[in-house]
Write an enzyme that holds these catalytic residues in place. Structure first.
Site, PDB file in Angstrom:
ATOM      1  N   ARG A   1       8.087   1.104  -3.183  1.00 31.83           N
ATOM      2  CA  ARG A   1       9.602   1.995  -4.045  1.00 31.83           C
ATOM      3  C   ARG A   1       9.236   0.896  -5.007  1.00 31.83           C
ATOM      4  O   ARG A   1       9.873   1.780  -6.455  1.00 31.83           O
ATOM      5  CB  ARG A   1      10.039   2.567  -2.936  1.00 31.83           C
ATOM      6  CG  ARG A   1       9.872   3.357  -2.192  1.00 31.83           C
ATOM      7  CD  ARG A   1      10.940   3.902  -0.913  1.00 31.83           C
ATOM      8  NE  ARG A   1      11.156   2.515  -0.038  1.00 31.83           N
ATOM      9  CZ  ARG A   1      12.399   2.868   0.062  1.00 31.83           C
ATOM     10  NH1 ARG A   1      12.872   3.630   0.466  1.00 31.83           N
ATOM     11  NH2 ARG A   1      12.329   1.596   1.450  1.00 31.83           N
TER      12      ARG A   1
ATOM     13  N   PRO B   1       1.029  -1.495   0.135  1.00 30.73           N
ATOM     14  CA  PRO B   1       0.156  -0.156  -0.083  1.00 30.73           C
ATOM     15  C   PRO B   1       0.753   0.801   0.153  1.00 30.73           C
ATOM     16  O   PRO B   1       2.159   1.017   0.868  1.00 30.73           O
ATOM     17  CB  PRO B   1      -0.915   0.028   1.186  1.00 30.73           C
ATOM     18  CG  PRO B   1       0.157  -1.350   2.406  1.00 30.73           C
ATOM     19  CD  PRO B   1       0.436  -2.023   1.409  1.00 30.73           C
TER      20      PRO B   1
ATOM     21  N   GLN C   1      -6.501  -1.475   2.325  1.00 37.03           N
ATOM     22  CA  GLN C   1      -5.767  -1.188   3.985  1.00 37.03           C
ATOM     23  C   GLN C   1      -6.391  -0.106   4.730  1.00 37.03           C
ATOM     24  O   GLN C   1      -6.531   0.428   4.152  1.00 37.03           O
ATOM     25  CB  GLN C   1      -4.043  -0.235   3.759  1.00 37.03           C
ATOM     26  CG  GLN C   1      -3.875  -0.361   5.265  1.00 37.03           C
ATOM     27  CD  GLN C   1      -2.726  -0.306   5.039  1.00 37.03           C
ATOM     28  OE1 GLN C   1      -2.432   0.764   4.865  1.00 37.03           O
ATOM     29  NE2 GLN C   1      -1.175  -1.144   5.825  1.00 37.03           N
TER      30      GLN C   1
ATOM     31  N   TYR D   1       0.340   3.977  13.205  1.00 35.08           N
ATOM     32  CA  TYR D   1      -1.050   4.508  13.009  1.00 35.08           C
ATOM     33  C   TYR D   1      -2.304   4.768  14.265  1.00 35.08           C
ATOM     34  O   TYR D   1      -1.442   3.690  15.168  1.00 35.08           O
ATOM     35  CB  TYR D   1      -1.740   4.805  12.012  1.00 35.08           C
ATOM     36  CG  TYR D   1      -1.006   5.047  10.968  1.00 35.08           C
ATOM     37  CD1 TYR D   1      -0.086   6.218  10.697  1.00 35.08           C
ATOM     38  CD2 TYR D   1       0.005   4.590   9.985  1.00 35.08           C
ATOM     39  CE1 TYR D   1       0.194   7.591   9.651  1.00 35.08           C
ATOM     40  CE2 TYR D   1       0.788   5.458   8.922  1.00 35.08           C
ATOM     41  CZ  TYR D   1       0.742   6.108   9.168  1.00 35.08           C
ATOM     42  OH  TYR D   1       1.527   7.077   8.054  1.00 35.08           O
TER      43      TYR D   1
ATOM     44  N   ALA E   1      -3.456   3.130   2.944  1.00 32.80           N
ATOM     45  CA  ALA E   1      -4.218   3.448   3.555  1.00 32.80           C
ATOM     46  C   ALA E   1      -5.765   4.389   3.777  1.00 32.80           C
ATOM     47  O   ALA E   1      -4.923   5.079   2.766  1.00 32.80           O
ATOM     48  CB  ALA E   1      -3.590   4.476   4.860  1.00 32.80           C
TER      49      ALA E   1
HETATM   50  C1  LIG Z   1       4.828   6.793  -1.666  1.00 31.94           C
HETATM   51  C2  LIG Z   1       4.759   5.745  -0.392  1.00 31.94           C
HETATM   52  C3  LIG Z   1       3.599   5.427   0.289  1.00 31.94           C
HETATM   53  C4  LIG Z   1       3.155   4.973   0.935  1.00 31.94           C
HETATM   54  N1  LIG Z   1       2.006   4.170   2.286  1.00 31.94           N
HETATM   55  C5  LIG Z   1       1.237   3.228   2.798  1.00 31.94           C
HETATM   56  C6  LIG Z   1       0.853   3.053   3.255  1.00 31.94           C
HETATM   57  O1  LIG Z   1      -0.435   3.733   2.746  1.00 31.94           O
HETATM   58  N2  LIG Z   1       1.044   2.347   4.257  1.00 31.94           N
HETATM   59  C7  LIG Z   1       1.528   1.450   4.681  1.00 31.94           C
HETATM   60  O2  LIG Z   1       1.462   0.079   5.407  1.00 31.94           O
HETATM   61  N3  LIG Z   1       2.611   1.590   3.845  1.00 31.94           N
HETATM   62  C8  LIG Z   1       2.736   2.910   3.553  1.00 31.94           C
HETATM   63  N4  LIG Z   1       4.328   2.816   2.640  1.00 31.94           N
HETATM   64  C9  LIG Z   1       5.186   2.571   2.755  1.00 31.94           C
HETATM   65  C10 LIG Z   1       5.442   0.939   2.081  1.00 31.94           C
HETATM   66  O3  LIG Z   1       4.123   0.873   1.866  1.00 31.94           O
HETATM   67  C11 LIG Z   1       6.276   0.653   2.469  1.00 31.94           C
HETATM   68  O4  LIG Z   1       6.322  -0.604   3.306  1.00 31.94           O
HETATM   69  C12 LIG Z   1       7.686   0.510   2.484  1.00 31.94           C
HETATM   70  O5  LIG Z   1       8.258   1.368   1.228  1.00 31.94           O
HETATM   71  C13 LIG Z   1       8.958  -0.594   2.530  1.00 31.94           C
HETATM   72  O6  LIG Z   1       8.798  -1.036   1.041  1.00 31.94           O
HETATM   73  P1  LIG Z   1      10.137  -0.712  -0.002  1.00 31.94           P
HETATM   74  O7  LIG Z   1      11.387  -0.890   0.498  1.00 31.94           O
HETATM   75  O8  LIG Z   1       9.724  -1.846  -1.299  1.00 31.94           O
HETATM   76  O9  LIG Z   1       9.910   0.856  -0.182  1.00 31.94           O
HETATM   77  C14 LIG Z   1       4.360   3.653   2.107  1.00 31.94           C
HETATM   78  C15 LIG Z   1       5.390   4.181   1.454  1.00 31.94           C
HETATM   79  C16 LIG Z   1       5.569   4.710   0.187  1.00 31.94           C
HETATM   80  C17 LIG Z   1       7.426   5.093  -0.351  1.00 31.94           C
END
Ligand SMILES: Cc1cc2nc3c(=O)[nH]c(=O)nc-3n(C[C@H](O)[C@H](O)[C@H](O)COP(=O)(O)O)c2cc1C
Length: 365
Positions: free
Chosen positions: A325, A24, A101, A183, A58
């Site tokens: 990402r 998410p 989510q 949160y 979220a």
């Molecule tokens: C732009 C952005 C928005 C995110 N929004 C959420 C979210 O809505 N809910 C959530 O649980 N994590 C959110 N995250 C965290 C990601 O879901 C993920 O857990 C975190 O970026 C680590 O993963 P990655 O290394 O593959 O980016 C967000 C991350 C990014 C980069």
């Protein structure tokens, strides 16, 4: 070569074609909680990323439970109609299933959009009152939340239940409760943010009481064939905070309540905490949760390379992996991972001339 990452997995009543999930990601682009054409483009793109499941950002269960003015919500009929339109269209464009989510921002709410600066909304920016287990700000310069009352908790729990009903009406394939990243639900679980002396604070069983009541109430309205899970905290990365053992304990309780999966994330409970920066930093905790709690576990966090994702699933450290990402960087990450791992993914017919039909001749060039 057969790929573990690209092997199917059954979650409750749904079959996912592979174990790759789009994590998410808040887009901070909604209008009073309503999805719009940005979400249509973003989710439409990810619907054919090669991941079998896309988890929508979220999505907040009450207006004051949003992080920013641009966050998605499912607290009104307008929100439901807007997200329903986007998901129906995105489904038509791709082969992925869609999860959502559900969240409440707690003391991290009433914040600016990240591109406006990571801090609380200022007077004049239409800030709102936030709630939390205890009246302690997330960090310096953040709003001091109001200590949540019994009436607040009842309203928020009802909000989760109503949002879950709306999500089911929209036709989401899976629902995930946000119990991580500082949160509201994580706020109750962590001893760093929960200093209450009533039945919701103190011992683990007490800190668990409110999040558990939300999980139970939502499970009661989500049919058993629709996977219901939670994103949980593997570690608060601070002494005195939640530990991997707490994650196992929480996962066991959630499993006993009928939840089908957990996604093991970490950090985010206070503004000055930094997550580790090694690739796959949550994977050892996800492996521990999967093994000791016996629930389907998803790992997330700096998983960037196909071989790395393959190894995580192939070695049994997690049942699924999520990337955030990585998919923003390469919206066809799943296509390219499949190519690397000798597997295949479904592509839209409009793009069939790419993929193997391009790669085979290109290899000769
Ligand atoms: C732009 C952005 C928005 C995110 N929004 C959420 C979210 O809505 N809910 C959530 O649980 N994590 C959110 N995250 C965290 C990601 O879901 C993920 O857990 C975190 O970026 C680590 O993963 P990655 O290394 O593959 O980016 C967000 C991350 C990014 C980069």
């Amino acid at each position: 070569m057969s790929s573990a990452l690209f092997s199917p997995i059954k979650l409750a009543g749904i079959e996912l074609t592979n174990r790759l999930v789009v994590s998410p990601m808040c887009q901070y682009s909604a209008d009073d909680g309503c999805a719009n054409d940005w979400h249509l483009m973003h989710l439409g793109m990810l619907a054919h990323s090669g991941a079998s499941l896309v988890v929508v950002e979220a999505t907040h269960v009450e207006r004051a439970g949003r992080i920013t003015h641009g966050c998605l919500g499912l607290y009104s009929d307008d929100n439901e109609m807007a997200l329903g339109r986007v998901i129906a269209q995105a489904r038509r464009m791709g082969s992925a299933k869609f999860g959502i989510q559900l969240a409440h921002a707690g003391r991290k709410g009433s914040a600016q959009k990240p591109w406006d600066g990571v801090s609380a909304l200022k007077t004049g920016d239409d800030p709102w009152e936030t709630i939390a287990p205890s009246p302690i700000p997330f960090g310096e310069g953040w709003h001091t939340p109001r200590e949540a009352t019994e009436a607040d908790l009842e309203r928020v729990r009802d909000g989760f239940v109503n949002a879950a009903k709306r999500a089911l009406r929209i036709g989401f394939d899976a629902i995930e409760l946000h119990m991580a990243h500082g949160y509201l639900l994580h706020g109750f679980l962590s001893p760093l943010s929960n200093k209450r002396s009533d039945q919701y604070g103190g011992a683990f069983e007490n800190r668990l009481r409110f999040p558990l009541s939300v999980a139970r109430a939502v499970r009661a309205v989500v049919p058993r064939d629709v996977p219901l899970g939670a994103r949980i905290t593997g570690s608060d990365w601070r002494d005195g905070g939640l530990t991997p053992d707490d994650a196992v304990a929480l996962a066991k309780v959630l499993k006993a309540e009928g939840l089908d999966f957990v996604c093991v994330s970490s950090g985010g409970v206070a503004a000055d905490i930094r997550n580790p920066s090694e690739p796959g930093y949550n994977v050892p905790i996800a492996a521990k949760v999967k093994q000791e709690a016996g629930i389907a576990a998803r790992a997330v966090g700096l998983i960037v390379k196909p071989e790395q994702a393959e190894q995580i699933v192939g070695q049994g450290n997690a049942d699924m992996v999520a990337l955030a990402r990585g998919f923003l960087d390469d919206p066809h990450w799943g296509w390219h991972a499949a190519k690397t791992l000798g597997a295949d993914v479904q592509r839209p017919r409009q793009y069939l001339r790419a993929g193997p039909k391009l790669w085979a001749p290109a290899a000769k060039a």
